[in-house]
Design an enzyme around this catalytic site. Structure first.
Site, PDB file in Angstrom:
ATOM      1  N   GLU A   1       0.834  -1.211   0.000  1.00  0.00           N
ATOM      2  CA  GLU A   1       0.000   0.000   0.000  1.00  0.00           C
ATOM      3  C   GLU A   1       0.864   1.254   0.000  1.00  0.00           C
ATOM      4  OE1 GLU A   1      -2.960   1.214   0.011  1.00  0.00           O
ATOM      5  OE2 GLU A   1      -4.357  -0.449   0.229  1.00  0.00           O
TER       6      GLU A   1
ATOM      7  N   ASN B   1      -5.890   3.289   8.292  1.00  0.00           N
ATOM      8  CA  ASN B   1      -5.734   2.811   6.924  1.00  0.00           C
ATOM      9  C   ASN B   1      -5.078   3.927   6.104  1.00  0.00           C
ATOM     10  OD1 ASN B   1      -6.101   0.556   5.221  1.00  0.00           O
ATOM     11  ND2 ASN B   1      -7.840   1.541   4.233  1.00  0.00           N
TER      12      ASN B   1
ATOM     13  N   GLU C   1     -12.959  -5.794  11.528  1.00  0.00           N
ATOM     14  CA  GLU C   1     -13.988  -6.833  11.404  1.00  0.00           C
ATOM     15  C   GLU C   1     -15.072  -6.427  10.412  1.00  0.00           C
ATOM     16  OE1 GLU C   1     -15.039  -7.337  15.543  1.00  0.00           O
ATOM     17  OE2 GLU C   1     -13.562  -8.969  15.668  1.00  0.00           O
TER      18      GLU C   1
ATOM     19  N   ASP D   1      -9.919   1.732  -4.264  1.00  0.00           N
ATOM     20  CA  ASP D   1      -9.023   1.665  -3.100  1.00  0.00           C
ATOM     21  C   ASP D   1      -8.204   2.959  -3.025  1.00  0.00           C
ATOM     22  OD1 ASP D   1      -7.244   0.880  -1.105  1.00  0.00           O
ATOM     23  OD2 ASP D   1      -7.101  -1.175  -1.800  1.00  0.00           O
TER      24      ASP D   1
HETATM   25 CA    CA Z   1      -6.064   0.965   0.747  1.00  0.00          CA
END
Ligand code: CA
Length: 293
Positions: free
Chosen positions: A15, A102, A120, A198
């Site tokens: 990433e 993230n 989760e 993404d």
């Molecule tokens: Ca990502």
């Protein structure tokens, strides 16, 4: 466009590619392994810093070193000594134990933005935070499921943002002076067949390049019309993020992942988890922003 493998250092969850325009090196991370990879694409000199911590995203600091979103804290990392210093925890307390940071990125004023998500898959459990250059933290958005791509328009008036679960790109009026965002609206909707949106980057023409998780591609979109402009196929299904780099910011670096792939899928895509480059795309990225004043 031609896609080449630049590093086969296989990531579970590769990433956050970041171009260092001073040293002319590309950084990328493995979220699950907590690794920060660094590569000189010309000399092929390669280094890896293993922190052992779940790391959502990194950016470079103007005065050297790295700013990072680790577990549920903003932190600095000294790449040379591997020292980690927590600056500001977010989401304290047991209610957030299943959350982690993230994707994240610096804005044109040198603030570092990063969002959280539930490990989760709990809907709406995350938020988007902004670490200001004075190290104060603002919560910019709540009710986020999977905080991902961030990009600022070339005129610095718009923030584009992806909550992957929503399968769209939202735009917000962005105030460069105080970092405030308002007037959120959907500018791109992405059908299931394309994959999940993404990470993303933006080019000098203001067009978005979106990595498609499960879609084996990066897709260039016009956020003004919502229309798709072109697709770049990758030989891996889990395409996670992209950024422009290289001397003229015309090479597109693309990260990928192996996490969750079956052994059959892994056999079909042996390059999964690699770092790719599409050299000389014919498009130019925007300036790389770094943390600090
Ligand atoms: Ca990502």
């Amino acid at each position: 466009m031609n896609c080449e493998v630049l590093s086969e250092a296989s990531c579970l969850l590769g990433e956050c590619p970041v171009w260092d325009h001073h040293a002319k090196k590309i950084y990328w991370i493995d979220i699950f392994k907590g690794d920060i990879h660094r590569l000189d694409p010309v000399s092929k000199q390669y280094e890896r810093l293993s922190t052992g911590k779940v790391m959502g995203s990194i950016a470079l600091r103007k005065n050297g070193g790295i700013i990072a979103a680790i577990e549920r804290s903003f932190a600095t990392i000294d790449y040379a000594t591997s020292e980690i210093q927590v600056i500001a925890p977010v989401e304290p307390g047991p209610a957030f134990n299943n959350n982690r940071f993230n994707d994240g990125k610096c804005d044109p004023a040198g603030r570092f933005w990063a969002g959280t998500m539930s490990t989760e898959g709990a809907s709406g459990a995350g938020s988007l935070y902004c670490l200001d250059t004075d190290l104060s933290v603002q919560t910019r958005l709540r009710n986020i499921t999977c905080s991902n791509g961030l990009a600022w328009s070339p005129d610095h008036n718009i923030l584009y943002y992806i909550d992957t679960a929503r399968r769209n790109v939202a735009a917000f009026n962005y105030n460069l002076v105080d970092g405030a965002i308002k007037n959120g609206r959907i500018v791109i909707s992405i059908p299931e067949v394309m994959g999940y949106p993404d990470g993303m980057t933006i080019d000098a023409e203001g067009m978005l390049w979106i990595a498609m998780w499960g879609g084996s591609q990066v897709v260039r979109y016009n956020p003004h019309s919502g229309k798709e402009l072109c697709r770049i196929a990758l030989p891996v299904s889990l395409v996670t993020s992209c950024t422009f780099g290289g001397d003229s910011l015309e090479d597109l670096y693309v990260t990928s992942a192996t996490t969750g792939l079956s052994s059959a899928a892994l056999a079909e895509q042996p390059l999964a988890g690699s770092l790719f480059v599409i050299p000389s795309t014919g498009y130019k990225g925007t300036s790389v922003f770094e943390f600090g004043r």
